[in-house]
Motif scaffolding. Structure first.
Motif, PDB file in Angstrom:
ATOM      1  N   SER A  55       0.796  -1.177   0.053  1.00  0.00           N
ATOM      2  CA  SER A  55      -0.232   0.025   0.010  1.00  0.00           C
ATOM      3  C   SER A  55       0.792   1.398   0.074  1.00  0.00           C
ATOM      4  O   SER A  55       2.041   1.229   0.807  1.00  0.00           O
ATOM      5  N   TYR A  56       0.554   2.238  -0.737  1.00  0.00           N
ATOM      6  CA  TYR A  56       1.271   3.522  -0.877  1.00  0.00           C
ATOM      7  C   TYR A  56       0.506   4.562  -0.420  1.00  0.00           C
ATOM      8  O   TYR A  56      -0.759   4.706  -0.507  1.00  0.00           O
ATOM      9  N   SER A  57       1.387   5.657   0.260  1.00  0.00           N
ATOM     10  CA  SER A  57       0.633   6.674   0.811  1.00  0.00           C
ATOM     11  C   SER A  57       0.738   7.821  -0.306  1.00  0.00           C
ATOM     12  O   SER A  57       1.498   8.196  -0.896  1.00  0.00           O
ATOM     13  N   ILE A  58      -0.572   8.348  -0.318  1.00  0.00           N
ATOM     14  CA  ILE A  58      -0.750   9.576  -1.093  1.00  0.00           C
ATOM     15  C   ILE A  58      -1.018  10.892  -0.525  1.00  0.00           C
ATOM     16  O   ILE A  58      -2.060  10.775   0.615  1.00  0.00           O
ATOM     17  N   ASN A  59      -0.430  11.832  -0.745  1.00  0.00           N
ATOM     18  CA  ASN A  59      -0.623  13.108   0.000  1.00  0.00           C
ATOM     19  C   ASN A  59      -0.388  14.396  -1.167  1.00  0.00           C
ATOM     20  O   ASN A  59       0.411  14.497  -1.818  1.00  0.00           O
ATOM     21  N   VAL A  60      -1.612  14.962  -1.214  1.00  0.00           N
ATOM     22  CA  VAL A  60      -1.824  16.094  -2.246  1.00  0.00           C
ATOM     23  C   VAL A  60      -2.053  17.301  -1.671  1.00  0.00           C
ATOM     24  O   VAL A  60      -3.219  17.298  -0.902  1.00  0.00           O
ATOM     25  N   THR A  61      -1.232  18.283  -1.742  1.00  0.00           N
ATOM     26  CA  THR A  61      -1.608  19.649  -1.308  1.00  0.00           C
ATOM     27  C   THR A  61      -2.199  20.466  -2.418  1.00  0.00           C
ATOM     28  O   THR A  61      -1.531  20.413  -3.492  1.00  0.00           O
ATOM     29  N   PHE A  62      -3.374  20.935  -2.017  1.00  0.00           N
ATOM     30  CA  PHE A  62      -3.846  21.805  -3.001  1.00  0.00           C
ATOM     31  C   PHE A  62      -4.704  23.166  -2.149  1.00  0.00           C
ATOM     32  O   PHE A  62      -5.091  22.826  -1.161  1.00  0.00           O
ATOM     33  N   ALA A  63      -5.091  23.931  -3.181  1.00  0.00           N
ATOM     34  CA  ALA A  63      -5.872  25.350  -2.717  1.00  0.00           C
ATOM     35  C   ALA A  63      -7.081  25.231  -3.087  1.00  0.00           C
ATOM     36  O   ALA A  63      -7.037  24.845  -4.565  1.00  0.00           O
ATOM     37  N   SER A  64      -8.256  25.458  -2.769  1.00  0.00           N
ATOM     38  CA  SER A  64      -9.794  25.140  -3.131  1.00  0.00           C
ATOM     39  C   SER A  64      -9.789  26.868  -3.959  1.00  0.00           C
ATOM     40  O   SER A  64      -9.768  27.787  -3.112  1.00  0.00           O
ATOM     41  N   LYS A  65     -10.484  26.901  -4.853  1.00  0.00           N
ATOM     42  CA  LYS A  65     -11.048  28.035  -5.493  1.00  0.00           C
ATOM     43  C   LYS A  65     -12.492  28.161  -5.164  1.00  0.00           C
ATOM     44  O   LYS A  65     -13.109  29.167  -5.489  1.00  0.00           O
ATOM     45  N   ILE A  66     -13.252  27.112  -4.633  1.00  0.00           N
ATOM     46  CA  ILE A  66     -14.707  27.127  -4.310  1.00  0.00           C
ATOM     47  C   ILE A  66     -14.982  26.919  -2.902  1.00  0.00           C
ATOM     48  O   ILE A  66     -13.940  26.423  -2.123  1.00  0.00           O
ATOM     49  N   GLU A  67     -16.154  26.780  -2.404  1.00  0.00           N
ATOM     50  CA  GLU A  67     -16.586  26.362  -1.329  1.00  0.00           C
ATOM     51  C   GLU A  67     -17.467  25.135  -1.705  1.00  0.00           C
ATOM     52  O   GLU A  67     -18.246  24.801  -2.404  1.00  0.00           O
ATOM     53  N   SER A  68     -17.314  24.024  -0.932  1.00  0.00           N
ATOM     54  CA  SER A  68     -17.989  22.601  -1.191  1.00  0.00           C
ATOM     55  C   SER A  68     -18.093  21.974   0.419  1.00  0.00           C
ATOM     56  O   SER A  68     -17.387  22.027   1.215  1.00  0.00           O
ATOM     57  N   GLN A  69     -19.352  21.446   0.516  1.00  0.00           N
ATOM     58  CA  GLN A  69     -19.712  20.797   1.657  1.00  0.00           C
ATOM     59  C   GLN A  69     -18.876  19.385   2.002  1.00  0.00           C
ATOM     60  O   GLN A  69     -18.593  19.170   2.853  1.00  0.00           O
ATOM     61  N   GLY A  70     -18.528  18.778   0.858  1.00  0.00           N
ATOM     62  CA  GLY A  70     -17.920  17.448   0.931  1.00  0.00           C
ATOM     63  C   GLY A  70     -16.899  17.413  -0.502  1.00  0.00           C
ATOM     64  O   GLY A  70     -16.733  18.193  -1.262  1.00  0.00           O
ATOM     65  N   SER A  71     -16.385  16.219  -0.672  1.00  0.00           N
ATOM     66  CA  SER A  71     -15.451  15.972  -1.599  1.00  0.00           C
ATOM     67  C   SER A  71     -15.442  14.439  -1.832  1.00  0.00           C
ATOM     68  O   SER A  71     -15.619  13.704  -0.835  1.00  0.00           O
ATOM     69  N   LYS A  72     -15.102  14.049  -3.042  1.00  0.00           N
ATOM     70  CA  LYS A  72     -15.317  12.433  -3.176  1.00  0.00           C
ATOM     71  C   LYS A  72     -13.944  12.211  -4.125  1.00  0.00           C
ATOM     72  O   LYS A  72     -13.896  12.951  -5.237  1.00  0.00           O
ATOM     73  N   ALA A  73     -13.227  11.148  -3.990  1.00  0.00           N
ATOM     74  CA  ALA A  73     -12.117  10.695  -4.645  1.00  0.00           C
ATOM     75  C   ALA A  73     -12.406   9.543  -5.769  1.00  0.00           C
ATOM     76  O   ALA A  73     -13.555   8.686  -5.428  1.00  0.00           O
ATOM     77  N   ARG A  74     -11.871   9.796  -7.096  1.00  0.00           N
ATOM     78  CA  ARG A  74     -12.307   8.769  -7.946  1.00  0.00           C
ATOM     79  C   ARG A  74     -10.537   8.515  -8.431  1.00  0.00           C
ATOM     80  O   ARG A  74      -9.974   9.547  -8.761  1.00  0.00           O
ATOM     81  N   VAL A  75     -10.135   6.980  -8.591  1.00  0.00           N
ATOM     82  CA  VAL A  75      -9.061   6.700  -9.085  1.00  0.00           C
ATOM     83  C   VAL A  75      -9.276   5.711 -10.143  1.00  0.00           C
ATOM     84  O   VAL A  75      -9.966   5.071 -10.147  1.00  0.00           O
ATOM     85  N   LYS A 128      -4.518   7.981 -12.550  1.00  0.00           N
ATOM     86  CA  LYS A 128      -5.376   9.095 -12.538  1.00  0.00           C
ATOM     87  C   LYS A 128      -6.070   9.399 -11.339  1.00  0.00           C
ATOM     88  O   LYS A 128      -7.006   8.564 -11.088  1.00  0.00           O
ATOM     89  N   TRP A 129      -5.849  10.415 -10.559  1.00  0.00           N
ATOM     90  CA  TRP A 129      -6.504  10.607  -9.469  1.00  0.00           C
ATOM     91  C   TRP A 129      -7.249  11.874  -9.301  1.00  0.00           C
ATOM     92  O   TRP A 129      -6.528  12.993  -9.599  1.00  0.00           O
ATOM     93  N   GLU A 130      -8.516  11.746  -9.250  1.00  0.00           N
ATOM     94  CA  GLU A 130      -9.384  12.983  -9.223  1.00  0.00           C
ATOM     95  C   GLU A 130      -9.974  13.224  -7.769  1.00  0.00           C
ATOM     96  O   GLU A 130     -10.483  12.330  -7.110  1.00  0.00           O
ATOM     97  N   LEU A 131     -10.143  14.170  -7.410  1.00  0.00           N
ATOM     98  CA  LEU A 131     -11.195  14.830  -6.129  1.00  0.00           C
ATOM     99  C   LEU A 131     -12.134  15.861  -6.631  1.00  0.00           C
ATOM    100  O   LEU A 131     -11.790  16.846  -7.397  1.00  0.00           O
ATOM    101  N   VAL A 132     -13.216  15.414  -6.524  1.00  0.00           N
ATOM    102  CA  VAL A 132     -14.374  16.200  -6.979  1.00  0.00           C
ATOM    103  C   VAL A 132     -15.279  16.864  -5.720  1.00  0.00           C
ATOM    104  O   VAL A 132     -15.476  16.063  -4.793  1.00  0.00           O
TER     105      VAL A 132
END
Length: 150
Positions: A55-75, A128-132
């Motif tokens: 198992s590999y550790s994933i760490n993504v640092t990002f800045a949000s341009k919007i407000e959102s109650q939640g988020s969901k990852a798709r790989v 390919k890693w997405e966070l929506v």
């Protein structure tokens, strides 16, 4: 006593190699956020060699341009420009290091695991890693080349 320049140089070199290096990645459509850094650990070189049963550790640092109650990852594993869904243990971004609700202008560290199952084929592909966000818009999307190996 003044330290020997060679000893100091060697110590600095050893310290630098012990730190995780940010990966070179391709942004594949981050709309509602901007990626600052992607780390996969352990992955000392690219393409990342992903060993089956690890198992590999994933760490993504990002800045949000919007407000959102939640988020969901798709790989996905991308082969021949076809996205094949890749299951991860926790798709909920709010349970993966992000304090929700997500606020505009704030930076976040997204943390997750990428398990490589023993039954996966030994193959080169693109991860390919997405966070929506709540509106199914991309907070981030990144791609890296990997090689699954025994």
């Amino acid at each position: 006593m003044v330290p020997c320049p060679l000893a100091l140089l060697l110590a600095l070199g050893a310290a630098a190699t012990a730190l995780a290096e940010p990966l070179r990645f391709v942004d594949c459509g981050s709309i509602d956020g901007s990626i600052q850094e992607v780390n996969v650990s352990p992955c000392p070189t690219q393409p990342c060699l992903l060993h089956k049963g690890t198992s590999y550790s994933i760490n993504v640092t990002f800045a949000s341009k919007i407000e959102s109650q939640g988020s969901k990852a798709r790989v996905y594993g991308e082969m021949l420009h076809v996205d094949i869904p890749f299951p991860i243990p926790e798709p909920d971004g709010c349970k993966s290091g992000i304090q929700c609700p997500i606020q505009k202008g704030h930076s976040y560290s997204y943390l997750n695991k990428l398990p490589v199952k023993s039954e996966y084929p030994s193959i080169k592909l693109i991860v390919k890693w997405e966070l929506v966000d709540d509106q199914d818009q991309m907070l981030f999307c990144w791609k890296i080349p990997v090689q699954i190996t025994s």
